[in-house]
Design a protein around this motif. Structure first.
Motif, PDB file in Angstrom:
ATOM      1  N   ILE A 103      53.741-111.282  20.180  1.00 16.59           N
ATOM      2  CA  ILE A 103      54.555-110.459  21.073  1.00 16.59           C
ATOM      3  C   ILE A 103      55.763-110.026  20.252  1.00 16.59           C
ATOM      4  CG2 ILE A 103      55.963-110.366  23.158  1.00 16.59           C
ATOM      5  CD1 ILE A 103      54.130-112.468  24.375  1.00 16.59           C
ATOM      6  N   LYS A 104      55.893-108.731  20.065  1.00 14.03           N
ATOM      7  CA  LYS A 104      57.011-108.175  19.297  1.00 14.03           C
ATOM      8  C   LYS A 104      57.792-107.241  20.206  1.00 14.03           C
ATOM      9  CE  LYS A 104      55.517-110.356  15.792  1.00 14.03           C
ATOM     10  NZ  LYS A 104      56.172-111.598  15.446  1.00 14.03           N
ATOM     11  N   GLU A 105      59.108-107.315  20.107  1.00 17.74           N
ATOM     12  CA  GLU A 105      59.966-106.490  20.959  1.00 17.74           C
ATOM     13  C   GLU A 105      60.875-105.607  20.124  1.00 17.74           C
ATOM     14  OE1 GLU A 105      60.358-109.293  24.898  1.00 17.74           O
ATOM     15  OE2 GLU A 105      61.995-109.357  23.441  1.00 17.74           O
ATOM     16  N   VAL A 106      61.158-104.443  20.660  1.00 13.88           N
ATOM     17  CA  VAL A 106      62.132-103.532  20.075  1.00 13.88           C
ATOM     18  C   VAL A 106      63.153-103.243  21.164  1.00 13.88           C
ATOM     19  CG1 VAL A 106      62.524-101.237  19.109  1.00 13.88           C
ATOM     20  CG2 VAL A 106      60.467-102.519  18.469  1.00 13.88           C
ATOM     21  N   THR A 107      64.410-103.542  20.870  1.00 11.44           N
ATOM     22  CA  THR A 107      65.490-103.332  21.833  1.00 11.44           C
ATOM     23  C   THR A 107      66.157-101.997  21.531  1.00 11.44           C
ATOM     24  OG1 THR A 107      65.828-105.710  21.988  1.00 11.44           O
ATOM     25  CG2 THR A 107      67.614-104.304  22.780  1.00 11.44           C
ATOM     26  N   ILE A 108      66.234-101.154  22.553  1.00 11.78           N
ATOM     27  CA  ILE A 108      66.796 -99.819  22.409  1.00 11.78           C
ATOM     28  C   ILE A 108      68.190 -99.790  23.025  1.00 11.78           C
ATOM     29  CG2 ILE A 108      66.480 -97.366  22.974  1.00 11.78           C
ATOM     30  CD1 ILE A 108      64.199 -98.620  21.289  1.00 11.78           C
ATOM     31  N   GLN A 109      69.150 -99.336  22.243  1.00  9.76           N
ATOM     32  CA  GLN A 109      70.492 -99.084  22.758  1.00  9.76           C
ATOM     33  C   GLN A 109      70.655 -97.581  22.835  1.00  9.76           C
ATOM     34  OE1 GLN A 109      72.819-101.548  19.877  1.00  9.76           O
ATOM     35  NE2 GLN A 109      73.945-102.048  21.740  1.00  9.76           N
ATOM     36  N   SER A 110      71.086 -97.093  23.993  1.00 12.74           N
ATOM     37  CA  SER A 110      71.239 -95.656  24.179  1.00 12.74           C
ATOM     38  C   SER A 110      72.330 -95.390  25.211  1.00 12.74           C
ATOM     39  CB  SER A 110      69.914 -95.053  24.653  1.00 12.74           C
ATOM     40  OG  SER A 110      69.675 -95.431  25.996  1.00 12.74           O
TER      41      SER A 110
END
Length: 133
Positions: A103-110
């Motif tokens: 399980i790999k996650e990418v956290t998006i800041q916007s």
């Protein structure tokens, strides 16, 4: 009594309209921010492109995208995405040395507003199983 109820309803409707969120908003193409890549052999590179639309009324700008580990690399639309237009976030997961469930996650800041006020960031997830060589 009817006048009082009508007055309460009018105030409630006005408050709801004032509370409506304005700003940039993510709307992912498949309504899904999790991608299940199934089962792949160790050493393969899993690539998935998340396509999104700016469903808001202001330009959407992705400020940063951070992966949960060095084996996962995000690339994203760097220019502001205008209301009604689309952008992408491409995520590449290098499975070398990563046998087993993943399980790999990418956290998006916007600058996008979130329906859930407790979230400050948006998380995309890749999951699946990597079989050993």
């Amino acid at each position: 009594m009817k006048k009082i109820m009508a007055g309460i309803m009018l105030v409630a409707a006005s408050a709801a309209g004032a509370y409506a969120q304005k700003g940039a908003k993510f709307e992912f193409k498949d309504k899904n921010d999790t991608y299940d890549f199934g089962t792949v052999k160790e050493g393969a590179k899993v690539v998935h492109v998340y396509e999104f639309k700016n469903a808001g009324d202001q330009p959407l700008q992705i400020l940063r995208a951070e992966a949960s580990c060095g084996c996962t690399t995000p690339e994203w639309t760097k220019t502001p995405v205008l209301p009604g237009k689309t952008g992408t976030i491409k995520v590449t997961f290098n499975t070398e040395g990563k046998a087993g469930p993943s399980i790999k996650e990418v956290t998006i800041q916007s600058n996008a507003v979130q329906a859930d006020k407790s979230k400050e960031r948006y998380v995309l997830t890749l999951k699946g199983t990597v079989t050993a060589k």
